[in-house]
Design an enzyme around this catalytic site. Structure first.
Site, PDB file in Angstrom:
ATOM      1  N   ASP A  87       0.825  -1.212   0.000  1.00  0.00           N
ATOM      2  CA  ASP A  87       0.000   0.000   0.000  1.00  0.00           C
ATOM      3  C   ASP A  87       0.853   1.252   0.000  1.00  0.00           C
ATOM      4  OD1 ASP A  87      -2.814  -0.702   0.044  1.00  0.00           O
ATOM      5  OD2 ASP A  87      -2.413  -1.639   1.980  1.00  0.00           O
ATOM      6  N   ASP A 114      -4.127   2.592  -5.350  1.00  0.00           N
ATOM      7  CA  ASP A 114      -2.754   2.750  -4.850  1.00  0.00           C
ATOM      8  C   ASP A 114      -2.328   1.572  -3.986  1.00  0.00           C
ATOM      9  OD1 ASP A 114      -4.436   3.245  -2.755  1.00  0.00           O
ATOM     10  OD2 ASP A 114      -3.373   5.003  -2.005  1.00  0.00           O
ATOM     11  N   LYS A 123      -7.937  10.435  10.848  1.00  0.00           N
ATOM     12  CA  LYS A 123      -7.385   9.738   9.680  1.00  0.00           C
ATOM     13  C   LYS A 123      -8.186   9.977   8.403  1.00  0.00           C
ATOM     14  CE  LYS A 123      -6.256   5.239   7.735  1.00  0.00           C
ATOM     15  NZ  LYS A 123      -6.193   3.775   7.929  1.00  0.00           N
TER      16      LYS A 123
END
Length: 1229
Positions: A920, A1148, A989
C-alpha cells in the site's frame, strides 16, 4: 316479471359478463380489477368465442325489444320509447336470457309501472354506458389491427422541399418517362443540383457542425434512425426524415450523417427512387454530399446494374466536389458485399479501375518518454503466459461465447434451502401458474404498446417504436419477469427502474454477430497466451491482436439519457399493467378479482418525493414461501470464463460480443468518448495495454474461506465480520408507548410525535441498509460458489480520470475485506527464498497492529504469534479466533491458512503460493503532492525519504492537533478542554486522507462527527461543536505541515475557477497521454411526461450547459492527483508485465505473488521517480494556456486575462531529491 327485477337482472348481467382481462378501477385499492375464473382458461378458439358472443348479443337484443313493446303498451311517452329503442340497438352482452311475451298491465298499476319503468330506464342507461365504453375499446383495438397491416403504406416517401427550384425539379423527375424513370434525371441531379443551389447558398442553412457536437434532439434523431435501420423499419426512418425536413425549424436538427444513414439503407435494398428522394432533401438542406453519400448512390447503381453513362456522370460530379474515387474504398467503412457492389458500378464506367489496397498504416509509435522502454523491441523479453493449454483455453472460449450469446446467466443462490413442504410446493406451483399468465399478458401489452408507438411514428414523431423492436418479444418478456423477481420488498424508484431497463435494452441491442470470424481470430490470439504454444516474436497482446488484421469494431452511437429513461419507463408500465394476481392471495375470503402485483406509490427520501414501484406484500410473501433459489445476471455483469479481448481502441476490447467502452461515463454523455477518438491512437497505447494486462490476470475462488463465510451467511450473518444479517434481524417498528399509531392520539404532544417519527425513520433506514448489504453479499457469494472450481478473468476499463475498475460489479477484488479474501491468483508461483517472509509481513499489515514498526519487527511479531496463526488456520470458528481481532479479519484468516500451508511444507521455498500480497502507498495523494512540490517536510511525513521506521502522517497530524488543543485549553476554550484525551489517529485519519482529494470543511466535519459518536465516553452534547473545532485544527495542521501541497492545491483550484468562468470545462492530458475532461455542468432538467407519473431528472453532463463552477474548481485538484496515481499504476503494471510478473491493483494498493514483491517494489519506486521527473506542472500550464488562452476572439476577456496570469504563476518547488524515493523502504509497504 317486474321492472325492478329486470333492472337488477340487467345490472347483474353487466357485472357477470365483464371480461376477465379488462381493466376496471377498484376504488379502495387503486388497482386493476376483473374476474379470475373459468372464462380466462377457456380453450375455445377465437372464432368460436366470437360466434358465441354474436349469438348472445342477438338473443339479448330480442329480450330487450320485447320489453320495449311491453313498455309501449303500458302507455310510456313516445320520446321515452325512442330513447330506449336507441339504447337497445347498441347494447351488447355475451349471453342470452329468456324472452317474456308482452302482456297487458292492469289499469290500476299504470302509475307504478311508469315509476318503475323510469328506474329501469336509468339503470339501463348506466349499464349501456359501461357497455358502450367496452365497445369503443374493442373497436379501437380492431381498428389498430386493421391499420397495422397498412400503416407502412401510409408512410410518406416523397419529400416536400423548401427550395422551389429543387421542388420543381423533383416534380419533373417524378413525372419522367416510364421507360427509364431513374436514368438520366437522377444523374442530371447529381451533376447539376449543386450548381442549381449555388445562387441560394447564402440563404441555405450551413452544415450544422460536426457530428461530434450532436446534443439533445439531434442525438435522439440519430439513435432513432439507427434503430430503424437495425430493426428493418427503413420506410419509417425515411418518413420521419421527410417530416422533419419539410419543416424549417425541425430541418435544422438534421445533419449530413442522418441523410447518409437513410441513403445507405435504401442503397442496400437497391431502392434508387427513395435514395434519390433523400439526395434531393440533402441538397435542399444546403449540405454537400460526402464520400459516404456517393458510396451509397454508386452502391445502389451497382445493385441495379445501371448504365455506364449514368455512373460516369455521377463520378464526374464527385470529382467536381473535390472527392477522390480511391477514397470510396479507403475512407468509407463497407462490408465485403457493399464493397463488391460499389466496385461493380465503378468498373462499368472505368473498366480498368483497380481499387487501392487497404492502406498499411504507418507504424504507430508512442512517443512518451515514460513508455519508450515498454515499446522498445527486445527479443530477450519474456512476457508471462497462462498456466492453461491451448485446448483448455479454446474450450473456455466456447463457454464464454455461449454465455454472451444467451445475454444472461442463471446462478444458484446461496440462501438457505427450505424443506419441500406442501406449503412450499403449493407456492411454487402458484408462482408457475402466475408466470404463465403474465407471459401471455406481457405479450399482449407489448403488442398494444408497439401499435400505439407505431401510430405516433406514423405521424412523424420520434416514438419508441423502433427501440421496442430491437429485442424480440420473448427477450423483453423474460427481462421484465426477471425485473419483477428481483424487485426488493420495499420497492424501487420508478426512475431507477426505468434507467436500468432502458440500459439493458441498449446493451443487448449492441450484441454483435460475428461469431465464426471471431472464433478463428481468437484461436490465433491464444497462441500468445497458452502454456504449450509459441509465437515468432514476443509482443504485447494488443500488438499481437492487431497483427492478426482484426477489423475495427464499428463505433456505437450512445442513446440520450431521455431515450433510455423513456424506454425503460414504458417497459415498466407494461409490467405494471400485465402483472396481476387473484385477490385471494392477499385475502383468502375476498372475491376472485384481479389485483396488481405492483403498486405505484409516493415516498419521501432525502426530503424529496419520489415515485416508487412496490410489490404487493402478498406477492413478496409468496416469493418467500416458494423460496426459489436462483439469481439471473447479465452476461456483462459476471467475470469472464476466458481471457478478455485486448483493448485496441476506446470502444473495442474486453467482452467477446458485447461492446464495452474503455472509459466509463454516464449514459448519454459523449464528451469523454469524443476526446478519446480525436486523440492519436498511439497516444492511448499505454492505457490500452495497461487495461489489457490487468484483465489478463487469471483468478480463482478461495474455497476454504468461502465455506466459512457461507456458514455464517446461512446462520443469521455476523455484521462484525462483514457478513450481513438477514432481513429477519432488522429492527422492527417501535411498540408500546412509542408505537407509530400513537401519533394519532390527541394526548401525544408534538415533541413526542416528532421523536416517534425520527425513531421510526431511523429504524426504516437501518432496515433498508441491512437489506442492501444482504443483497450485495448474496450476489457476491452466489457468484463465488458458482465459479468455485473455475478459472475466470476480470476485464477492466477506467473512469474519466484514468482510474481502473473491473467491469464485473458484483464479484471483484475492489470490494470489502470479505470480497478480497474470496479471491486468489489462479496461477501459482513458488515462494522462493523470501516469499514466506513477505507472507508474514503481509499478515501483520492486515492486523493493523505494527504500523509504526520496521519490516523486521513485523516478521518477528508474526513468528511470536505463530501458534495463534496456526490455530486460526486449523480451527477458525472453534479455536482462539485470533484472526477476528484484525483490521481486515477475512484477509488475515486467508493469509493464516496460506502461512500454515507454507510452514508445514517440506520445503517452504518450493511451496507454490496463489496468495496475492499487497503493498500500500503511504497516503498516496500526499505522496504525489509532495513530489510535485519537491516538499522535503511533506515528503518525510509520507515516507518518500528513506527511514528506519515508517512515518505515519495521521499520527503526526493528530499530534499537531493536540498541540493546538492544549494551547486553546490553557486559554479557557471549553470545547478544547472537553476534547482532552479524545484526539487520536482514528479520529483524524479519514479527514487527512481525503483532504488531499478535495474534501471540504463541511465534509471533514461530518467525518469527524461520525468518529466522535463512535466513542462511547465522549459527551454527545459536544459532538457538533467539537467536530467544528477539530476540522478547523486539522486543516490548520495540514497547512503548517504541507505548505507546498496547499499552494499547489490553491493554484489548481483557482485555475479551474477561471477556466469555468470562460465557459469551458477543465481539460488536461495525463503523463501517459490520456485526455481528461471534467463532466461537471449546470444541471439541465429533463421531464418525461405521461404514464404512471411524470419523471423529472437532472443531467450534469450536458455540454450545451455552462460549466458548474463550484464542482469544476473543487474537483480539479483531486481529479488531477487521481490521474497521476493512475499513471503511476499503469507504468508499474506495464513494467511488471515486461518482467514476467502477475500484477493487479486497487488504485494505490499493488498486488503480486509473494515471491515477486521485491521486484514489484523496485519497479514501483523507479516508475514513481520517472513520472515525477517530468515537468508535470509546467506541462499542465502550457497545455491549459494553449487550450483556453490562445483564441484571439476571447483574448480580451477579463477572465482569460486573469487565467493567463494565474497559469503563468506555476507554484515554486522545493529542494527534495526524488532519487531518494528509490531507497525508501516504506514508500509502498
Amino acid at each position: 316479471m317486474s321492472a325492478v327485477r329486470w333492472g337488477r337482472g340487467a345490472a347483474g348481467f353487466g357485472r357477470a359478463l365483464w371480461p376477465a382481462g379488462t381493466p376496471g378501477l377498484l376504488a379502495e385499492e387503486g388497482a386493476l380489477g376483473g374476474v379470475w375464473g373459468r372464462k380466462r382458461s377457456s380453450t375455445a378458439s377465437p372464432c368460436e368465442q366470437d360466434r358465441r358472443k354474436d349469438w348472445g348479443h342477438a338473443e339479448l337484443l330480442e329480450v330487450l325489444k320485447a320489453r320495449v313493446r311491453q313498455l309501449q303498451a303500458e302507455g310510456m311517452a313516445e320520446v321515452t320509447v325512442k330513447r330506449v329503442a336507441k339504447r337497445v340497438a347498441v347494447a351488447r352482452a355475451p349471453e342470452a336470457g329468456g324472452a317474456q311475451p308482452p302482456r297487458q298491465a292492469p289499469a290500476g298499476a299504470k302509475g307504478a309501472a311508469a315509476t318503475l319503468s323510469s328506474r329501469w330506464a336509468q339503470k339501463l342507461d348506466s349499464d349501456q354506458q359501461l357497455m358502450q365504453k367496452r365497445k369503443q375499446r374493442l373497436e379501437g383495438k380492431l381498428q389498430k389491427r386493421v391499420e397495422k397491416g397498412a400503416w407502412q403504406k401510409q408512410l410518406r416517401l416523397e419529400p416536400r422541399l423548401l427550395s422551389r427550384k429543387l421542388a420543381s425539379q423533383l416534380q419533373r423527375w417524378g413525372q419522367g418517362a416510364p421507360r427509364s424513370p431513374w436514368e438520366e434525371q437522377p444523374a442530371q441531379l447529381l451533376q447539376e443540383a449543386p450548381h442549381r443551389l449555388s445562387s441560394e447558398a447564402a440563404a441555405a442553412p450551413a452544415d450544422r457542425g460536426p457530428e461530434s457536437r450532436l446534443e439533445g434532439q439531434q442525438q435522439r434523431l440519430l439513435s432513432f434512425f439507427e434503430c430503424c435501420l437495425l430493426t428493418g423499419h427503413l420506410p419509417l426512418a425515411h418518413h420521419v426524415l421527410v417530416t422533419h425536413h419539410s419543416k424549417s425549424q425541425q430541418q435544422r436538427l438534421l445533419t449530413l450523417s442522418m441523410y447518409n444513414m437513410v441513403m445507405l439503407g435504401w442503397a442496400r435494398q437497391g431502392s434508387f427512387k427513395e435514395l434519390t428522394y433523400v439526395f434531393f432533401m440533402l441538397k435542399d438542406a444546403g449540405l454537400d454530399p460526402d464520400l459516404q453519400s456517393y458510396a451509397a448512390a454508386l452502391q445502389c447503381m451497382g445493385r441495379l446494374d445501371q448504365d455506364a453513362g449514368t455512373i460516369r456522370r455521377c463520378l464526374k460530379q464527385m470529382a467536381q466536389d473535390g472527392l477522390q474515387l480511391q477514397g470510396l474504398f479507403t475512407a468509407v467503412p463497407l462490408s465485403a458485399e457493399e464493397r463488391a457492389e460499389l466496385l461493380r458500378a465503378v468498373r462499368k464506367a472505368k473498366p480498368a479501375f483497380t481499387p487501392p489496397r487497404p492502406p498499411v498504416p504507418p507504424p504507430q509509435v508512442n512517443t512518451s518518454p515514460l513508455l519508450r522502454e515498454i515499446y522498445a523491441k527486445d527479443p530477450a523479453v519474456s512476457y508471462p503466459r497462462l498456466h492453461l493449454s491451448l485446448k483448455e483455453l479454446q474450450g473456455l472460449f466456447q463457454q464464454q461465447l455461449r454465455v454472451e450469446m444467451a445475454t444472461t446467466i442463471t446462478v444458484e443462490s446461496v440462501e438457505k434451502v427450505p424443506l419441500l413442504t406442501k406449503e412450499v410446493l403449493h407456492a411454487r406451483k402458484t408462482l408457475a401458474g402466475l408466470r404463465t399468465r403474465w407471459r401471455t399478458a406481457l405479450y399482449r401489452e407489448l403488442q398494444e404498446t408497439k401499435e400505439s408507438e407505431a401510430h405516433a411514428a406514423r405521424e412523424g414523431r420520434l416514438s419508441l417504436f423502433p427501440y421496442l423492436c430491437l429485442l424480440s418479444e420473448k427477450e423483453v418478456v423474460r427481462m421484465l419477469l426477471q425485473t419483477l423477481q428481483a424487485l426488493p420488498a420495499q420497492g424501487e424508484s420508478l426512475l431507477f427502474l426505468a434507467h436500468e431497463l432502458g440500459l439493458r435494452v441498449f446493451k443487448r441491442k449492441q450484441l454483435r454477430n460475428e461469431v465464426q470470424e471471431l472464433e478463428q481470430r481468437y484461436s490465433k490470439y491464444l497462441h500468445l497466451l497458452a502454456s504449450d504454444t509459441q509465437v515468432a516474436e514476443p509482443c504485447l497482446p494488443r500488438q499481437h491482436w492487431e497483427a492478426l488484421g482484426v477489423p475495427e469494431a464499428p463505433h456505437e452511437q450512445p442513446w440520450p439519457m431521455s431515450v433510455v429513461v423513456q424506454l425503460g419507463k414504458q417497459l415498466a408500465e407494461v409490467l405494471v399493467r400485465a402483472a396481476q394476481m387473484p385477490s385471494s392471495l392477499a385475502a383468502p375470503r375476498s372475491p376472485g378479482t384481479l389485483i396488481p402485483v405492483l403498486y405505484h406509490v409516493y415516498s419521501f427520501r432525502s426530503f424529496r418525493q419520489i415515485g416508487i414501484l412496490k410489490p404487493h406484500p402478498a406477492f413478496t410473501q409468496l416469493l418467500e414461501t416458494a423460496a426459489e433459489r436462483t439469481l439471473t445476471f447479465e452476461s456483462t455483469d459476471v467475470p469472464m470464463l476466458c481471457p478478455p479481448l485486448p483493448w485496441t481502441s476506446p470502444h473495442s476490447g474486453a467482452f467477446l460480443l458485447s461492446p464495452t467502452k474503455m472509459m466509463r461515463s454516464v449514459e448519454g454523455s459523449q464528451q469523454h468518448q469524443l476526446l478519446l477518438e480525436r486523440c492519436p491512437p498511439a497516444e492511448l497505447h499505454g492505457a490500452l495495454d495497461a487495461l489489457t494486462q490487468l484483465g489478463n490476470c487469471a483468478w480463482r475462488v478461495n474455497g476454504r474461506v468461502l465455506d466459512l463465510v457461507l456458514q455464517l451467511f446461512a446462520d443469521k450473518g455476523c455484521p462484525r465480520l462483514g457478513v450481513p444479517a438477514p432481513p429477519s434481524e432488522a429492527p422492527r417498528p417501535p411498540e408500546g408507548r412509542r408505537a407509530p399509531n400513537r401519533c394519532l392520539l390527541p394526548e401525544v404532544s408534538p415533541a413526542e410525535k416528532a421523536e416517534m417519527r425520527r425513531e421510526l425513520a431511523r429504524r426504516l433506514k437501518v432496515a433498508r441498509e441491512m437489506q442492501s448489504l444482504r443483497a450485495d453479499a448474496l450476489y457476491r457469494l452466489s457468484l463465488a460458489r458458482h465459479l468455485r472450481h473455475r478459472v475466470f478473468w476480470l476485464p477492466h476499463n477506467m473512469d474519466f480520470r484514468g482510474r481502473t475498475y473491473p467491469c464485473s460489479p458484483h464479484f471483484n477484488h475492489l470490494g470489502s475485506d470479505l470480497a478480497r479474501a474470496l479471491l486468489e491468483f489462479a496461477q501459482g508461483r513458488p515462494l522462493g527464498p523470501h516469499g514466506l517472509n513477505w507472507l508474514k509481513i503481509h499478515l501483520v499489515n492486515l492486523t493493523g497492529l505494527k504500523k509504526r514498526e520496521s519490516l523486521q519487527a513485523r516478521r518477528d511479531y508474526a513468528d511470536e504469534l505463530m501458534e495463534d496463526i496456526l490455530d486460526s488456520a486449523d480451527r477458525p470458528m472453534t479455536g482462539r479466533k485470533w484472526w477476528m481481532e484484525a483490521d481486515e479479519p477475512w484477509q488475515a484468516l486467508a493469509c493464516c491458512m496460506e502461512v500454515a500451508r507454507a510452514v508445514r511444507a517440506p520445503d517452504p521455498a518450493a511451496y507454490v503460493s496463489h496468495f496475492p500480497v499487497h503493498q500500500d502507498g503511504s497516503c498516496n495523494g500526499l505522496q504525489h503532492y509532495a513530489a510535485l512540490g519537491r516538499d522535503s517536510a511533506g515528503a518525510a511525513s509520507v515516507n518518500l525519504l528513506p527511514s528506519d521506521l515508517p512515518q505515519d502522517v495521521y499520527s503526526e497530524v493528530a499530534a499537531q492537533v493536540e498541540v493546538f488543543r492544549r494551547q486553546d485549553a490553557e486559554q479557557g476554550v471549553q470545547v478544547a478542554q472537553v476534547l482532552e484525551g479524545f484526539i487520536s489517529r482514528k479520529v483524524v485519519k479519514q479527514t487527512v486522507m481525503t483532504v488531499v482529494y478535495g474534501v471540504t470543511r463541511y465534509g471533514g466535519r461530518l467525518q469527524i462527527e461520525k468518529r466522535l459518536r463512535e466513542i462511547h465516553d465522549f459527551p454527545q452534547d459536544f459532538v457538533w461543536e467539537a467536530s467544528h473545532y477539530l476540522v478547523r485544527q486539522v486543516f490548520n495542521s495540514l497547512q503548517e505541515m504541507f505548505s507546498g501541497t496547499r499552494s499547489i492545491q490553491r493554484w489548481l483550484t483557482e485555475s479551474a475557477r477561471l477556466i469555468s468562468h470562460t465557459g469551458s470545462a477543465v481539460e488536461w492530458v495525463t503523463p501517459l497521454g490520456i485526455p481528461i475532461i471534467q463532466p461537471y455542468h449546470r444541471d439541465s432538467k429533463v421531464m418525461i411526461k405521461g404514464g404512471l407519473q411524470s419523471l423529472t431528472f437532472s443531467s450534469s453532463v450536458d455540454t450545451s450547459q455552462k460549466p458548474n463552477t463550484l464542482k469544476q474548481k473543487n474537483g480539479f485538484p483531486p481529479n488531477f492527483i487521481h490521474s497521476l496515481d493512475s499513471s503511476h499504476m499503469m507504468l508499474t503494471a506495464l513494467h511488471c508485465y515486461r518482467k514476467g510478473l502477475t500484477f493487479v491493483s486497487v488504485h494505490d494498493c499493488f498486488w503480486t505473488h509473494a515471491a515477486d514483491v521485491a521486484v514489484m517494489n523496485q519497479v514501483c519506486r523507479e516508475q514513481f521517480v520517472r513520472l515525477h521527473s517530468q515537468p508535470i506542472l509546467h506541462n499542465l500550464s502550457r497545455f491549459l494556456i494553449e487550450r483556453f488562452c490562445s483564441d484571439p476572439r476571447t483574448s480580451k476577456s477579463i477572465w482569460v486575462s486573469r487565467l493567463m496570469d494565474t497559469l503563468l504563476s506555476v507554484p515554486k518547488t522545493g529542494t527534495f531529491n526524488l532519487e531518494q524515493v528509490k531507497h525508501s523502504t516504506y514508500f509502498f509497504s
